[in-house]
Design a protein around this motif. Sequence first.
Motif, PDB file in Angstrom:
ATOM      1  N   TYR A  69     -19.942  -2.191  11.427  1.00 25.58           N
ATOM      2  CA  TYR A  69     -19.305  -1.267  12.489  1.00 25.58           C
ATOM      3  C   TYR A  69     -17.730  -1.305  12.482  1.00 25.58           C
ATOM      4  O   TYR A  69     -16.962  -0.509  13.323  1.00 25.58           O
ATOM      5  CB  TYR A  69     -19.776  -1.553  13.901  1.00 25.58           C
ATOM      6  CG  TYR A  69     -21.328  -1.604  14.130  1.00 25.58           C
ATOM      7  CD1 TYR A  69     -21.809  -0.305  14.034  1.00 25.58           C
ATOM      8  CD2 TYR A  69     -22.138  -2.678  13.957  1.00 25.58           C
ATOM      9  CE1 TYR A  69     -23.220  -0.248  14.244  1.00 25.58           C
ATOM     10  CE2 TYR A  69     -23.372  -2.543  13.878  1.00 25.58           C
ATOM     11  CZ  TYR A  69     -23.827  -1.554  14.153  1.00 25.58           C
ATOM     12  OH  TYR A  69     -25.364  -1.336  14.175  1.00 25.58           O
ATOM     13  N   ILE A  70     -17.195  -2.052  11.427  1.00 22.42           N
ATOM     14  CA  ILE A  70     -15.798  -2.345  11.510  1.00 22.42           C
ATOM     15  C   ILE A  70     -15.056  -1.432  10.322  1.00 22.42           C
ATOM     16  O   ILE A  70     -15.610  -1.856   9.380  1.00 22.42           O
ATOM     17  CB  ILE A  70     -15.395  -3.877  11.303  1.00 22.42           C
ATOM     18  CG1 ILE A  70     -15.952  -4.468  12.447  1.00 22.42           C
ATOM     19  CG2 ILE A  70     -13.817  -4.085  11.241  1.00 22.42           C
ATOM     20  CD1 ILE A  70     -15.862  -6.244  12.307  1.00 22.42           C
ATOM     21  N   ARG A  71     -14.192  -0.418  10.645  1.00 24.08           N
ATOM     22  CA  ARG A  71     -13.400   0.446  10.035  1.00 24.08           C
ATOM     23  C   ARG A  71     -12.488  -0.415   9.287  1.00 24.08           C
ATOM     24  O   ARG A  71     -12.196  -0.330   8.171  1.00 24.08           O
ATOM     25  CB  ARG A  71     -13.085   1.597  10.552  1.00 24.08           C
ATOM     26  CG  ARG A  71     -14.290   2.416  11.017  1.00 24.08           C
ATOM     27  CD  ARG A  71     -14.481   3.504   9.838  1.00 24.08           C
ATOM     28  NE  ARG A  71     -15.525   4.391  10.609  1.00 24.08           N
ATOM     29  CZ  ARG A  71     -16.762   4.902  10.310  1.00 24.08           C
ATOM     30  NH1 ARG A  71     -17.202   4.110   9.134  1.00 24.08           N
ATOM     31  NH2 ARG A  71     -17.513   5.617  10.668  1.00 24.08           N
ATOM     32  N   SER A  72     -11.599  -0.992  10.070  1.00 20.75           N
ATOM     33  CA  SER A  72     -10.464  -1.846   9.860  1.00 20.75           C
ATOM     34  C   SER A  72     -10.235  -3.053  10.853  1.00 20.75           C
ATOM     35  O   SER A  72     -10.400  -2.838  12.122  1.00 20.75           O
ATOM     36  CB  SER A  72      -8.955  -0.976   9.445  1.00 20.75           C
ATOM     37  OG  SER A  72      -8.550  -0.460  10.975  1.00 20.75           O
ATOM     38  N   MET A  73      -9.243  -3.878  10.593  1.00 13.06           N
ATOM     39  CA  MET A  73      -8.995  -5.008  11.089  1.00 13.06           C
ATOM     40  C   MET A  73      -7.686  -5.396  10.541  1.00 13.06           C
ATOM     41  O   MET A  73      -7.472  -5.624   9.355  1.00 13.06           O
ATOM     42  CB  MET A  73      -9.794  -6.199  11.311  1.00 13.06           C
ATOM     43  CG  MET A  73     -11.055  -5.747  12.199  1.00 13.06           C
ATOM     44  SD  MET A  73     -11.827  -7.289  12.820  1.00 13.06           S
ATOM     45  CE  MET A  73     -12.199  -8.241  11.257  1.00 13.06           C
ATOM     46  N   GLN A  74      -6.733  -5.664  11.728  1.00 15.55           N
ATOM     47  CA  GLN A  74      -5.354  -6.325  11.063  1.00 15.55           C
ATOM     48  C   GLN A  74      -5.026  -7.483  12.432  1.00 15.55           C
ATOM     49  O   GLN A  74      -4.984  -6.965  13.473  1.00 15.55           O
ATOM     50  CB  GLN A  74      -4.292  -5.470  10.999  1.00 15.55           C
ATOM     51  CG  GLN A  74      -4.251  -4.694   9.775  1.00 15.55           C
ATOM     52  CD  GLN A  74      -2.802  -3.913   9.404  1.00 15.55           C
ATOM     53  OE1 GLN A  74      -2.158  -3.901  10.257  1.00 15.55           O
ATOM     54  NE2 GLN A  74      -2.944  -3.368   8.298  1.00 15.55           N
ATOM     55  N   HIS A  75      -4.755  -8.780  11.773  1.00 16.44           N
ATOM     56  CA  HIS A  75      -4.468  -9.731  12.685  1.00 16.44           C
ATOM     57  C   HIS A  75      -3.017 -10.061  12.519  1.00 16.44           C
ATOM     58  O   HIS A  75      -2.580 -10.594  11.464  1.00 16.44           O
ATOM     59  CB  HIS A  75      -5.406 -11.012  12.806  1.00 16.44           C
ATOM     60  CG  HIS A  75      -6.750 -10.780  13.222  1.00 16.44           C
ATOM     61  ND1 HIS A  75      -7.562  -9.886  12.717  1.00 16.44           N
ATOM     62  CD2 HIS A  75      -6.936 -11.235  14.306  1.00 16.44           C
ATOM     63  CE1 HIS A  75      -8.716 -10.053  13.202  1.00 16.44           C
ATOM     64  NE2 HIS A  75      -8.505 -10.662  14.449  1.00 16.44           N
ATOM     65  N   HIS A  76      -2.029  -9.788  13.400  1.00 17.84           N
ATOM     66  CA  HIS A  76      -0.544 -10.202  13.235  1.00 17.84           C
ATOM     67  C   HIS A  76      -0.185 -11.447  13.857  1.00 17.84           C
ATOM     68  O   HIS A  76      -0.256 -11.647  15.288  1.00 17.84           O
ATOM     69  CB  HIS A  76       0.163  -9.091  13.586  1.00 17.84           C
ATOM     70  CG  HIS A  76      -0.261  -7.759  12.936  1.00 17.84           C
ATOM     71  ND1 HIS A  76       0.483  -7.310  11.651  1.00 17.84           N
ATOM     72  CD2 HIS A  76      -1.011  -6.649  13.301  1.00 17.84           C
ATOM     73  CE1 HIS A  76      -0.289  -6.054  11.407  1.00 17.84           C
ATOM     74  NE2 HIS A  76      -1.071  -5.645  12.367  1.00 17.84           N
ATOM     75  N   VAL A  77       0.287 -12.440  13.432  1.00 17.72           N
ATOM     76  CA  VAL A  77       0.738 -13.555  13.926  1.00 17.72           C
ATOM     77  C   VAL A  77       2.280 -13.509  14.471  1.00 17.72           C
ATOM     78  O   VAL A  77       2.992 -13.096  13.508  1.00 17.72           O
ATOM     79  CB  VAL A  77       0.453 -14.828  13.095  1.00 17.72           C
ATOM     80  CG1 VAL A  77       1.157 -16.128  13.568  1.00 17.72           C
ATOM     81  CG2 VAL A  77      -0.989 -15.126  12.959  1.00 17.72           C
ATOM     82  N   THR A  78       2.433 -13.862  15.666  1.00 15.93           N
ATOM     83  CA  THR A  78       3.922 -13.887  15.846  1.00 15.93           C
ATOM     84  C   THR A  78       4.242 -15.275  16.075  1.00 15.93           C
ATOM     85  O   THR A  78       4.639 -15.837  15.222  1.00 15.93           O
ATOM     86  CB  THR A  78       4.110 -12.832  16.952  1.00 15.93           C
ATOM     87  OG1 THR A  78       3.330 -13.383  18.366  1.00 15.93           O
ATOM     88  CG2 THR A  78       3.747 -11.416  16.617  1.00 15.93           C
ATOM     89  N   THR A  79       4.643 -15.567  17.534  1.00 18.82           N
ATOM     90  CA  THR A  79       5.230 -16.727  17.698  1.00 18.82           C
ATOM     91  C   THR A  79       4.252 -18.031  17.469  1.00 18.82           C
ATOM     92  O   THR A  79       3.070 -17.777  17.901  1.00 18.82           O
ATOM     93  CB  THR A  79       5.549 -16.955  19.314  1.00 18.82           C
ATOM     94  OG1 THR A  79       6.271 -15.719  19.643  1.00 18.82           O
ATOM     95  CG2 THR A  79       6.473 -18.058  19.730  1.00 18.82           C
TER      96      THR A  79
END
Length: 184
Positions: A69-79
């Motif tokens: 069911y997942i078309r795309s994912m992006q995990h962005h790390v900040t602080t």
Amino acid sequence: MAPSEALLQEMLDEYQLRKLVHSYCRAVDRGDLAELRSLYHHDATDDHGAFSAGSTEAFLAELAAARPYIRSMQHHVTTVNFAISGTTAEGEVYSVATHTLNGGDHDVDVIVGGRYLDKYENHDGTWKFVERKIVTDWSQVNDPSTVDFSHPISSGTPRGTPDANDPSHQFFSLLNRPGGQPAR
């Protein structure tokens, strides 16, 4: 003044912890469950709220079940904030995670701003997760999805996928090795 041995060790440990956090992001976004599993100690826990709470194995099983069911994912790390004491450490990692999901007859976007509350242990020189808890500070749902690839900036570019079909798997030779490390 030369840095102390303690400061140098702290810097090395923090570097390894940052690599661990970034490796998690790439593994989960590319659907590499084997790599993701390797980032946790065998008895680690992961609390992703209603999605999955408990053992890392339970989290990975839910993630595997969700993959179709997942078309795309992006995990962005900040602080990122780490506290290190010998072979144990804690981290508060701020993130923005985007998910586009197959909703049947249309896609749905879920965008989450939050934090990972992590505990880590170093066994035999390798830092891994022993506990991870997700905190959601804000969330946005776009139903239907607002993803649009029609603009010339994105039109005609390869589409990312959360599996072995992602263009990065054909493009990279070094990053696709376990742990993203070149052979020695």
